[in-house]
Design a protein around this motif. Sequence first.
Motif, PDB file in Angstrom:
ATOM      1  N   PHE A 266      -7.551  75.573  43.741  1.00 15.68           N
ATOM      2  CA  PHE A 266      -9.007  75.617  43.806  1.00 15.68           C
ATOM      3  C   PHE A 266      -9.670  74.548  44.678  1.00 15.68           C
ATOM      4  CE2 PHE A 266      -7.984  78.028  40.028  1.00 15.68           C
ATOM      5  CZ  PHE A 266      -8.908  79.052  40.031  1.00 15.68           C
ATOM      6  N   GLU A 267      -8.910  73.632  45.230  1.00  9.29           N
ATOM      7  CA  GLU A 267      -9.552  72.632  46.087  1.00  9.29           C
ATOM      8  C   GLU A 267     -10.168  73.302  47.314  1.00  9.29           C
ATOM      9  OE1 GLU A 267      -5.924  70.605  46.220  1.00  9.29           O
ATOM     10  OE2 GLU A 267      -5.406  71.168  48.259  1.00  9.29           O
ATOM     11  N   LYS A 268     -11.303  72.795  47.752  1.00 12.85           N
ATOM     12  CA  LYS A 268     -11.984  73.313  48.946  1.00 12.85           C
ATOM     13  C   LYS A 268     -11.989  72.224  50.012  1.00 12.85           C
ATOM     14  CE  LYS A 268     -15.241  76.695  46.983  1.00 12.85           C
ATOM     15  NZ  LYS A 268     -16.684  76.998  46.783  1.00 12.85           N
ATOM     16  N   LYS A 328     -11.800  67.511  29.509  1.00 19.81           N
ATOM     17  CA  LYS A 328     -10.533  67.183  30.156  1.00 19.81           C
ATOM     18  C   LYS A 328     -10.478  67.799  31.547  1.00 19.81           C
ATOM     19  CE  LYS A 328      -7.932  66.912  25.812  1.00 19.81           C
ATOM     20  NZ  LYS A 328      -6.783  67.469  25.052  1.00 19.81           N
ATOM     21  N   LEU A 329      -9.842  67.068  32.484  1.00 19.82           N
ATOM     22  CA  LEU A 329      -9.685  67.605  33.829  1.00 19.82           C
ATOM     23  C   LEU A 329      -8.772  68.827  33.796  1.00 19.82           C
ATOM     24  CD1 LEU A 329      -9.300  64.475  36.152  1.00 19.82           C
ATOM     25  CD2 LEU A 329     -11.166  66.129  36.158  1.00 19.82           C
ATOM     26  N   GLU A 330      -9.247  69.912  34.399  1.00 22.97           N
ATOM     27  CA  GLU A 330      -8.489  71.157  34.411  1.00 22.97           C
ATOM     28  C   GLU A 330      -8.687  71.840  35.755  1.00 22.97           C
ATOM     29  OE1 GLU A 330      -8.621  75.531  32.246  1.00 22.97           O
ATOM     30  OE2 GLU A 330      -9.464  73.797  31.208  1.00 22.97           O
ATOM     31  N   GLU A 331      -7.591  72.324  36.322  1.00 13.87           N
ATOM     32  CA  GLU A 331      -7.689  72.999  37.613  1.00 13.87           C
ATOM     33  C   GLU A 331      -8.503  74.287  37.482  1.00 13.87           C
ATOM     34  OE1 GLU A 331      -4.914  74.607  41.307  1.00 13.87           O
ATOM     35  OE2 GLU A 331      -3.985  74.148  39.375  1.00 13.87           O
ATOM     36  N   GLY A 332      -9.524  74.408  38.356  1.00 10.65           N
ATOM     37  CA  GLY A 332     -10.310  75.633  38.416  1.00 10.65           C
ATOM     38  C   GLY A 332     -11.369  75.788  37.352  1.00 10.65           C
ATOM     39  N   ALA A 333     -11.550  74.786  36.483  1.00  9.28           N
ATOM     40  CA  ALA A 333     -12.489  74.926  35.361  1.00  9.28           C
ATOM     41  C   ALA A 333     -13.901  75.280  35.823  1.00  9.28           C
ATOM     42  CB  ALA A 333     -12.510  73.637  34.533  1.00  9.28           C
ATOM     43  N   PHE A 334     -14.292  74.773  36.988  1.00  9.02           N
ATOM     44  CA  PHE A 334     -15.644  75.021  37.491  1.00  9.02           C
ATOM     45  C   PHE A 334     -15.831  76.465  37.947  1.00  9.02           C
ATOM     46  CE2 PHE A 334     -18.765  74.956  41.042  1.00  9.02           C
ATOM     47  CZ  PHE A 334     -19.867  74.470  40.357  1.00  9.02           C
TER      48      PHE A 334
END
Length: 681
Positions: A266-268, A328-334
């Motif tokens: 999910f990083e942009k 908590k930090l989660e990949e793609g949560a946004f």
Amino acid sequence: MSSKINTNNLLSKETSPYLLQHANNPVNWVGWSSKVLNKAKEDNKLILISIGYAACHWCHVMEHESFEDISVAEVMNANFINIKVDREERPDVDQVYMKALQLMTGQGGWPLNIVALPDGRPIWGATYLPKKQWKGSLHQLTDLYRSNPEHMITYAEKLSKGMAQVSLVTKTDSNTDISKAFLKDSLKTWSNQFDYTYGGTQRSPKFMMPNNYQFLLRYAHQTKDKSLLDYVILTLNKISYGGVYDHIGGGFSRYAVDSKWHVPHFEKMLYDNAQLVSLYSKAYTLTKDPWYKIVVTNTLNFIETELTRDNGSFYSSLDADSLNTEGKLEEGAFYVWTKTELKSLLNEDYPLFQAYYNINEYGHWEHNNYVLIRTKSNSEIANDFSITLSTLDEKLISWKALLNNNRQKRAQPRLDDKSLTSWNALMINGYIDAYKAFQINDYLEIALKASNFILDKMLQKDGSLTHSYNKNEAKINGYLEDYAFTIEAFISLFEVTFNSKWLSKAEELTTYALKHFYDEEQHIFYFNSNLDDALVTRPIEQQDNVIPASNSTMAKNLFKLSHLLGIKSYKEIAEQQLKTVLQDAKTYASGYSNWLDVIMNFSFPYHEIVITGKNASNYVKDLNLNYIPNSITAATEKENNDLLIFKNRYVDEQTLIYVCKDNTCNVPTDKVSSAVTQCLE
């Protein structure tokens, strides 16, 4: 450099967001510097070099599991000088040690963790390791260095020789033919990897590799290869229908973890979005597909909203991770949605939305989360639900606003707010290509503002560029990528503005690069300047990747400048560069696609389109609505004999278009359509 545990290490003095993320680790991290390297030699202590970047998911995982752990920090602090490197700030360091890791293990990635001798020569490497394995590896390396340092030194010597050998440029027979046949053979091998169902290549994960499709689009167009063009269009459609494209907020993620472009990492990244804007803009000029315009428009809206600084420069990236509902930090949560959320927001529109974006097994990801993905065109959906296209368009606009507003209430992904000269230049090119395709003046104004940022903040008095800007500070001597992409952007700016300032700046930067980066014996540019501190090896970036190689971009720049400025030696250097990579390009075309694009400049007709007269601006705008990849444009509204390309081509009271090859022109025309036709012949 004691084993004492710190709660605030020396990274707190850095400006890189990635380094600052590690500033509160109990590890005694320091940034990369000659002072630190000299200290390692003085203390005869192993160096642990850990390389990553702010948006890297697995970097965050390893930080949480290992670098935030007191027991791990004690081992690291007692036995190593621990250096944290932002790969985006120091791509030269990253290239050197990534090459070492690939030689040692056959693979690479980030976080990139290297253990090196006190003189910087690598002896061990790994990417992400779980805490127990990481800690055990460090103990073993420490014990071995104490008990048998000669063994490590011998290994380091062999590995260094291997790295030096890999860095050597293969000499190619000077009589090697740069031909259409070469391109055809290269493409034949490459096409065996094509995925004709989902586009891209037959693999997962799938990276967009925009430069590959820039070349393939051009090759298909110029050779009138319909099946290849169909494949490129299939790929562009599948990518932009997929979850790697953000259907709600615009912009693209870095890659898909699956084969159908559904679930993104999910990083942009700025560089992906910059190049994809260029790609879809050019594809639009050829196909006139309105969906491509929507993709570009929404992506540039994302860039303007999320990645643009007040001074006109562009930020680097948005993190893959963000805080979930549990903090908590989660990949793609946004970015992801549950059925419950969507039903609550969309009400009676949910069935239509569900069908459009596949809120079903096809669109399901994990943990009841869905990533939006399209499989049908608007016409097919409208027909399935017996509604008009205009009604569906209204629904899409409404859904996007509704979900975007709701999403903004979530915790935002972390921003890497440094600005890199090279990536900014790629984004400038993206805006220029969008301006050419859609004639939106704001796009040109944004490109100009960002270009002036480079001139004002990143260009030094001695003619050199700096690489990174943050906290009102320009730092780190520029790399070849900074020069290559900035020159490319300034040439493009000259083509659309006719302002010779941009051409002059491109020439000045080229002169500087030839002086400080070019190796006349190997016919190739080094990645770092001859004014930089020496690394274990001096890197050469030869292979195109997600971003084109700085060498292939320089070859393309030199070719174009030879036409604009009439400097024959530039074209000769570009040809010499090509001949150093030809053999590799034939067997691994997908890794040399920008080089293949340069080969097309040599092997197919290449045109200078020269426009003179008071209506030149309008003619250029009309010309830019067409896809003419085998050309460069120079225009002037007034008589201008300063540039060879304009000499004796201005006629009072007339606006004329000259289509030329190697400065020999056809009979001038006053019709854009005629000029376009001449370029297709």
